[in-house]
Design a protein around this motif. Structure first.
Motif, PDB file in Angstrom:
ATOM      1  N   LEU A   1       1.527   0.963 -11.465  1.00 38.13           N
ATOM      2  CA  LEU A   1       1.286   1.692 -12.708  1.00 38.13           C
ATOM      3  C   LEU A   1      -0.135   2.258 -12.735  1.00 38.13           C
ATOM      4  O   LEU A   1      -0.361   3.424 -13.063  1.00 38.13           O
ATOM      5  N   THR A   2      -1.088   1.411 -12.368  1.00 35.07           N
ATOM      6  CA  THR A   2      -2.489   1.811 -12.413  1.00 35.07           C
ATOM      7  C   THR A   2      -2.785   2.885 -11.375  1.00 35.07           C
ATOM      8  O   THR A   2      -3.538   3.835 -11.642  1.00 35.07           O
ATOM      9  N   ALA A   3      -2.183   2.759 -10.185  1.00 36.19           N
ATOM     10  CA  ALA A   3      -2.369   3.775  -9.141  1.00 36.19           C
ATOM     11  C   ALA A   3      -1.812   5.120  -9.604  1.00 36.19           C
ATOM     12  O   ALA A   3      -2.472   6.153  -9.492  1.00 36.19           O
ATOM     13  N   CYS A   4      -0.598   5.097 -10.142  1.00 32.44           N
ATOM     14  CA  CYS A   4       0.041   6.334 -10.588  1.00 32.44           C
ATOM     15  C   CYS A   4      -0.703   6.965 -11.763  1.00 32.44           C
ATOM     16  O   CYS A   4      -0.680   8.186 -11.938  1.00 32.44           O
ATOM     17  N   GLY A   5      -1.361   6.137 -12.559  1.00 31.12           N
ATOM     18  CA  GLY A   5      -2.078   6.642 -13.721  1.00 31.12           C
ATOM     19  C   GLY A   5      -3.530   6.970 -13.463  1.00 31.12           C
ATOM     20  O   GLY A   5      -4.263   7.350 -14.392  1.00 31.12           O
TER      21      GLY A   5
ATOM     22  N   THR B   1       0.835  -1.206   0.000  1.00 30.89           N
ATOM     23  CA  THR B   1       0.000   0.000   0.000  1.00 30.89           C
ATOM     24  C   THR B   1       0.868   1.254   0.000  1.00 30.89           C
ATOM     25  O   THR B   1       0.619   2.203  -0.760  1.00 30.89           O
ATOM     26  N   ALA B   2       1.885   1.259   0.853  1.00 35.16           N
ATOM     27  CA  ALA B   2       2.770   2.430   0.954  1.00 35.16           C
ATOM     28  C   ALA B   2       3.506   2.677  -0.350  1.00 35.16           C
ATOM     29  O   ALA B   2       3.703   3.833  -0.756  1.00 35.16           O
ATOM     30  N   ALA B   3       3.920   1.614  -1.023  1.00 35.80           N
ATOM     31  CA  ALA B   3       4.630   1.765  -2.297  1.00 35.80           C
ATOM     32  C   ALA B   3       3.751   2.447  -3.334  1.00 35.80           C
ATOM     33  O   ALA B   3       4.218   3.320  -4.080  1.00 35.80           O
ATOM     34  N   MET B   4       2.484   2.078  -3.386  1.00 34.75           N
ATOM     35  CA  MET B   4       1.568   2.734  -4.326  1.00 34.75           C
ATOM     36  C   MET B   4       1.397   4.211  -3.978  1.00 34.75           C
ATOM     37  O   MET B   4       1.379   5.068  -4.865  1.00 34.75           O
TER      38      MET B   4
ATOM     39  N   SER C   1       2.985   7.174  -6.349  1.00 32.81           N
ATOM     40  CA  SER C   1       1.987   8.080  -6.934  1.00 32.81           C
ATOM     41  C   SER C   1       2.267   9.534  -6.594  1.00 32.81           C
ATOM     42  O   SER C   1       1.824  10.440  -7.301  1.00 32.81           O
ATOM     43  N   ALA C   2       2.990   9.748  -5.511  1.00 28.64           N
ATOM     44  CA  ALA C   2       3.340  11.113  -5.093  1.00 28.64           C
ATOM     45  C   ALA C   2       4.735  11.518  -5.547  1.00 28.64           C
ATOM     46  O   ALA C   2       5.222  12.594  -5.182  1.00 28.64           O
ATOM     47  N   ALA C   3       5.367  10.695  -6.364  1.00 33.27           N
ATOM     48  CA  ALA C   3       6.747  10.971  -6.774  1.00 33.27           C
ATOM     49  C   ALA C   3       6.865  12.233  -7.603  1.00 33.27           C
ATOM     50  O   ALA C   3       7.947  12.837  -7.671  1.00 33.27           O
TER      51      ALA C   3
END
Length: 198
Positions: A138-142, A66-69, A73-75
């Motif tokens: 990928l999906t979270a970031c997108g 969860t934390a990685a997503m 995503s906040a990068a």
């Protein structure tokens, strides 16, 4: 459509379960059974994992996942509202414990990106989810309709920590992009007229 879950929805669901358990134990059982069924259905048909027989990941693995997503995503300097909604909704649908969903704010800063990468490298189990893990990030970031260069760099770092070969990463990225285009076409096809539920 599956992922339009926000914090108020999660909180409402949690409070409803508590109250229904007191007022009507049988209703609580029905609701819990329904949510379990929904989780099993979503997981099976989105990843091929059968939760009726699969061994549940550890709490730590699910926290790192969860934390990685959240961190990837906040990068780009901003965790977009749609990204956070997707992550919370996805993890809820994936059967992540309420204790983790309640702790999303803390998980955003619990570890730095570098610390998450180290934890992923040290995990004996997360590497076996490498392709699913990377696809979910990928999906979270997108989820905000954009994969920023900084987000892509962070995802590639996680893929490297998971020992995902570069050619497999590129294949996943291509399939992700294709899926997004198909989803757009599908929504246009499904709602050629007006959507009465909006």
């Amino acid at each position: 459509l599956f992922h339009k879950v926000n914090k108020s929805t999660v909180n409402l669901s949690r409070s409803y379960h508590k109250s229904s358990a007191v007022v009507n134990p049988s209703l609580h059982t029905i609701m819990t059974s329904t949510l379990d069924l929904a989780t099993r259905h979503y997981t099976l048909y989105s990843t091929g994992i059968d939760l009726s027989s699969a061994k549940a990941p550890s709490i730590e693995d699910r926290e790192i996942y969860t934390a990685a997503m959240l961190v990837c995503s906040a990068a780009d300097g901003d965790l977009h509202e749609e990204e956070e909604k997707w992550i919370v909704g996805h993890q809820a649908a994936f059967g992540v414990p309420q204790s983790i969903l309640d702790n999303v704010q803390e998980l955003k800063t619990k570890w730095t990106y570098d610390e998450i990468v180290v934890k992923i490298k040290e995990s004996l189990t997360l590497k076996f989810t490498r392709r699913i893990f990377v696809l979910h990030i990928l999906t979270a970031c997108g989820a905000d309709s954009e994969l920023a260069p900084e987000e892509m760099d962070s995802i590639r770092g996680v893929a490297s920590a998971l020992d995902l070969p570069e050619d497999q990463f590129e294949e996943l990225l291509e399939l992700y992009n294709q899926q997004q285009e198909v989803n757009k076409k599908l929504m246009k096809c499904l709602w050629k007229e007006s959507n009465p539920y909006e």
